[in-house]
Design an enzyme around this catalytic site. Structure first.
Site, PDB file in Angstrom:
ATOM      1  CB  THR A  76       8.073  -5.199   2.221  1.00  0.00           C
ATOM      2  OG1 THR A  76       7.123  -6.018   2.915  1.00  0.00           O
ATOM      3  CG2 THR A  76       9.434  -5.392   2.857  1.00  0.00           C
ATOM      4  CE1 TYR A 129      -1.121  -7.682   1.478  1.00  0.00           C
ATOM      5  CE2 TYR A 129      -0.168  -5.840   0.277  1.00  0.00           C
ATOM      6  CZ  TYR A 129      -0.188  -6.660   1.375  1.00  0.00           C
ATOM      7  OH  TYR A 129       0.733  -6.472   2.378  1.00  0.00           O
ATOM      8  CE  LYS A 146       1.375 -10.124   0.900  1.00  0.00           C
ATOM      9  NZ  LYS A 146       2.326  -8.975   0.817  1.00  0.00           N
ATOM     10  CB  ILE A 170       3.826 -12.194  -1.207  1.00  0.00           C
ATOM     11  CG1 ILE A 170       3.319 -12.726  -2.555  1.00  0.00           C
ATOM     12  CG2 ILE A 170       4.485 -10.822  -1.377  1.00  0.00           C
ATOM     13  CD1 ILE A 170       2.228 -11.892  -3.202  1.00  0.00           C
TER      14      ILE A 170
END
Length: 294
Positions: free
Chosen positions: A45, A133, A161, A203
């Site tokens: 992001t 992730y 994540k 997250i």
């Protein structure tokens, strides 16, 4: 350990494409004021794909400086070349991050054996806690729970994540990785269920623009209060989906600009600013989520 409501922070930019550090400082203050539990700087992001390494490190370092110990900062350290990920990790180790978040190597599609070797090499280059992730929708590789479990014995790999949106993985990851391994959702739409099933935190993209409500939802879910968590989460569900009407972070940057959180909604090529046909959809979703626009 870092848990709860974690924002996948946008990287604000000026109209010429340079990083807007004044807006970045305001965003950090905003999240501290709203009760956000931690910040991820320069992840997906935060436009990590279009920030060269020196700029990437500078943005993370400035985020840490602005936070001034009041909120943990997690630095993105993913790359699809292990040597580059190690170089980035060594640089981020010097700026005061609380942890790092490393996306699976993208495009080159490593095997499970390659993923394990990659993460072990990166973790060996630092003492800073590492969070794996998994986001196969972007990377073209899916790190299955069985592969994650092979990394549990690495002392500074503390969690993962999981951004597939498959909440059944919470149970499987917990079975394979144990109760001390941190499980973070990377999918706002399934985050509430993820936490209620035993996850530790989220997250979040939406957290950029609804941090107080998102924090309240996370707190309720972590406390096992499913009814309260649902009452907070349901009015936000339209927002979650609309924030992906185009590739993240295009919509959330546009929304943050409309809210006055950042001075400019500029986004770096090859991403472009939000298409006009999405403006009304996102404004409507923001209104239903009781977000004030300017």
């Amino acid at each position: 350990m870092i848990n709860g409501s974690i924002v996948a922070l946008i990287t604000p930019m000026n109209s010429d494409g340079s990083v807007d550090f004044a807006s970045l400082e305001r965003l950090v203050e905003f999240h501290i004021d709203q009760g956000t539990d931690a910040i991820v700087a320069v992840g997906t992001t935060g436009e990590s794909a279009t920030l060269p390494m020196n700029e990437h490190v500078t943005v993370v370092a400035q985020t840490v400086k602005f936070a001034a110990g009041r909120i943990p900062v997690i630095g993105g350290n993913g790359a699809n070349a292990t040597s580059e990920a190690i170089e980035l990790t060594k640089s981020l180790s010097k700026v005061g991050v609380a942890a790092m978040l490393g996306v699976t190597p993208y495009y080159n599609k490593p095997t499970p054996k390659g993923l394990v070797a990659h993460y072990k090499a990166v973790a060996a280059s630092t003492d800073i806690p590492q969070i794996l992730y998994n986001v196969p929708g972007r990377t073209a590789v899916d790190m299955k729970p069985e592969t994650v479990a092979e990394l549990v014995g690495v002392s500074n790999i503390i969690g993962v994540k999981e951004a597939t949106g498959d909440v059944s993985r919470v149970k499987r990851l917990r079975e394979l990785c144990g109760n001390d391994f941190m499980l973070y959702s990377g999918d706002d739409a399934t985050a509430r269920e993820f936490l209620l099933l035993g996850g530790n935190g989220v997250i979040s993209v939406a957290n950029n623009i609804v941090p107080k409500a998102f924090k309240a939802m996370c707190d309720a879910a972590l406390a096992g209060n499913a009814e309260l968590a649902a009452s907070i989460d349901e009015p936000l569900r339209g927002l979650y989906s609309t924030l992906f009407c185009e590739a993240n972070p295009i919509p959330v940057k546009w929304a943050a600009h409309r809210m006055g959180l950042i001075e400019c909604g500029h986004i770096r090529l090859p991403l472009t600013e939000l298409s006009e046909q999405c403006h009304g959809l996102l404004l409507d979703a923001m209104t239903r989520a009781q977000i004030e626009v300017k």
